[in-house]
Write a protein that holds these residues in place. Structure first.
Motif, PDB file in Angstrom:
ATOM      1  N   ILE A   1      -2.003   3.015  -2.649  1.00  0.00           N
ATOM      2  CA  ILE A   1      -3.316   3.002  -1.997  1.00  0.00           C
ATOM      3  C   ILE A   1      -3.204   3.613  -0.728  1.00  0.00           C
ATOM      4  O   ILE A   1      -4.252   4.153   0.003  1.00  0.00           O
TER       5      ILE A   1
ATOM      6  N   CYS B   1       0.820  -1.202   0.168  1.00  0.00           N
ATOM      7  CA  CYS B   1       0.036  -0.055  -0.028  1.00  0.00           C
ATOM      8  C   CYS B   1       0.779   1.370  -0.219  1.00  0.00           C
ATOM      9  O   CYS B   1       0.651   2.230  -0.667  1.00  0.00           O
TER      10      CYS B   1
ATOM     11  N   ASN C   1     -12.087   2.143  -7.796  1.00  0.00           N
ATOM     12  CA  ASN C   1     -11.542   3.486  -7.178  1.00  0.00           C
ATOM     13  C   ASN C   1     -11.841   3.411  -5.648  1.00  0.00           C
ATOM     14  O   ASN C   1     -10.828   4.118  -5.173  1.00  0.00           O
TER      15      ASN C   1
ATOM     16  N   ASN D   1     -12.783  -1.443   4.819  1.00  0.00           N
ATOM     17  CA  ASN D   1     -13.250  -0.173   4.147  1.00  0.00           C
ATOM     18  C   ASN D   1     -14.714   0.079   3.990  1.00  0.00           C
ATOM     19  O   ASN D   1     -15.292  -0.462   3.343  1.00  0.00           O
TER      20      ASN D   1
ATOM     21  N   ILE E   1      -8.780   1.358   4.630  1.00  0.00           N
ATOM     22  CA  ILE E   1      -8.045   0.456   4.051  1.00  0.00           C
ATOM     23  C   ILE E   1      -6.958  -0.212   4.846  1.00  0.00           C
ATOM     24  O   ILE E   1      -6.423  -1.258   4.793  1.00  0.00           O
TER      25      ILE E   1
ATOM     26  N   ASP F   1     -11.649   0.592  -3.592  1.00  0.00           N
ATOM     27  CA  ASP F   1     -10.575  -0.235  -3.029  1.00  0.00           C
ATOM     28  C   ASP F   1     -10.112  -1.141  -4.121  1.00  0.00           C
ATOM     29  O   ASP F   1     -10.740  -1.922  -4.623  1.00  0.00           O
ATOM     30  N   PRO F   2      -8.942  -0.694  -4.717  1.00  0.00           N
ATOM     31  CA  PRO F   2      -8.298  -1.628  -5.982  1.00  0.00           C
ATOM     32  C   PRO F   2      -7.984  -3.053  -5.574  1.00  0.00           C
ATOM     33  O   PRO F   2      -8.270  -3.948  -6.551  1.00  0.00           O
ATOM     34  N   ARG F   3      -8.013  -3.187  -4.220  1.00  0.00           N
ATOM     35  CA  ARG F   3      -8.045  -4.812  -3.884  1.00  0.00           C
ATOM     36  C   ARG F   3      -9.032  -5.491  -4.256  1.00  0.00           C
ATOM     37  O   ARG F   3      -9.149  -6.780  -4.225  1.00  0.00           O
TER      38      ARG F   3
END
Length: 342
Positions: A41, A32, A281, A319, A70, A283-285
């Motif tokens: 992130i 991150c 957008n 999140n 996050i 949370d890319p995870r």
């Protein structure tokens, strides 16, 4: 002679290996914060930011994370491991962190409230969530800002930051995040009043999804129709909900040879690119799991429609914003499944 050699070998060994801060950082933090704190992130760990936060703030942040955001909690790390990570981060500049008094400031929250509303709401939001009305270019930050405004109401922040640290940041500002200095606008006592008001900010109660499905790993509904009809019903319901449908796959496809695959177990994959972009957008995870699929299986004479519990799945990402969207997705997916099995 043999025993003497073993004794010398034993005496030459350290009783316990010291934690490797670089290895721990790369394992726990770099995904991150990037390898040298460039940020991604996670918050950039630039020299400017690190110069404003003491070691105990970083240690608490590692310990408790940011619930609902996050940043996870690494509460299983030992004190020695946390210290090693901090030493490694500090080694980038070779400069020690500041030290602040832990005692609470004597501020008046009632007097701090109007000051907060005048000077802080635009970026930090009315509730301190960091989701203010914006500074003009984007919703809550200018394009040149590297970081989003801090979520002051987050319990992880509240536990980690001392009054004196918040007071210092208000007076000094934070250039990398676009936060101005209030040294010429507020007195020390007024800043203490703002800090006292910040301490009253609490996060909203998180939405948890439908009671019936809470805690369950998947939504499972039995269809009154045969297998083929149920598959078509699911596709029609997805189309009606404005989803694009991708070629269906067998659940066992790729897991066994083509002659052994169970053709009565189908995965219907779907997507709404606008919504998907919105979710990534946040949370890319989420891209690692992409829960947009409904499975139809025939088993023991029954036809079942199954989907992952998206509201439950979203909570794994810690999140809050994503969790709220997960609750909305739950409503959509369940309505599709119900329509297909009516």
């Amino acid at each position: 002679m043999k025993y003497l050699s073993l004794l010398l070998l034993f005496l030459g060994m350290p009783l316990s290996a010291a934690p490797n801060g670089k290895a721990l950082y790369e394992e726990k933090c770099s995904v991150c914060h990037h390898f040298r704190g460039e940020g991604g992130i996670g918050l950039p760990l630039t020299q400017e930011i690190l110069s404003q936060v003491p070691d105990d703030y970083i240690a608490h942040t590692i310990r408790v994370g940011r619930p609902g955001r996050i940043m996870p909690s690494f509460n299983t790390l030992s004190d020695a491991q946390v210290d090693a990570i901090i030493r490694y981060i500090r080694s980038w500049s070779g400069k020690p962190g500041p030290v602040f008094k832990a005692a609470r400031l004597k501020g008046n929250a009632a007097k701090g409230k109007p000051l907060y509303e005048k000077h802080c709401v635009r970026c930090h939001g009315q509730d301190g969530s960091g989701e203010g009305a914006g500074t003009g270019v984007t919703l809550s930050r200018e394009r040149s800002f590297m970081v989003m405004p801090a979520a002051l109401n987050n319990p992880g922040f509240q536990q980690s930051a001392s009054d004196a640290m918040i007071h210092d940041i208000v007076l000094s500002g934070r250039k990398v995040g676009g936060m101005p200095s209030f040294k010429s606008k507020l007195t020390d006592q007024e800043v203490a009043d703002v800090v006292a008001y910040v301490r009253t900010l609490k996060p909203p109660v998180a939405k948890q999804g439908m009671e019936e499905w809470r805690g369950k790993p998947a939504y499972i509904m039995e269809s009154p129709y045969d297998f083929e009809t149920t598959v078509e019903n699911v596709k029609q319901a997805l189309t009606g909900a404005n989803f694009r449908i991708f070629p269906q796959r067998y659940l066992e496809q790729g897991l066994t040879d083509e002659f052994s695959v169970n053709t009565r177990q189908i995965s219907i994959r779907f997507c709404n690119f606008k919504e998907l972009y919105h979710l990534l957008n946040i949370d890319p995870r989420l891209g690692t799991v992409l829960p947009c699929r409904i499975n139809v299986i025939e088993q023991d004479g029954k036809v079942l429609v199954i989907s992952a519990n998206v509201a439950q799945l979203a909570t794994l990402f810690n999140n809050q914003e994503l969790s709220e969207v997960g609750v909305l997705m739950e409503e959509i997916i369940l309505s599709v499944m119900e329509e297909a099995t009516l």
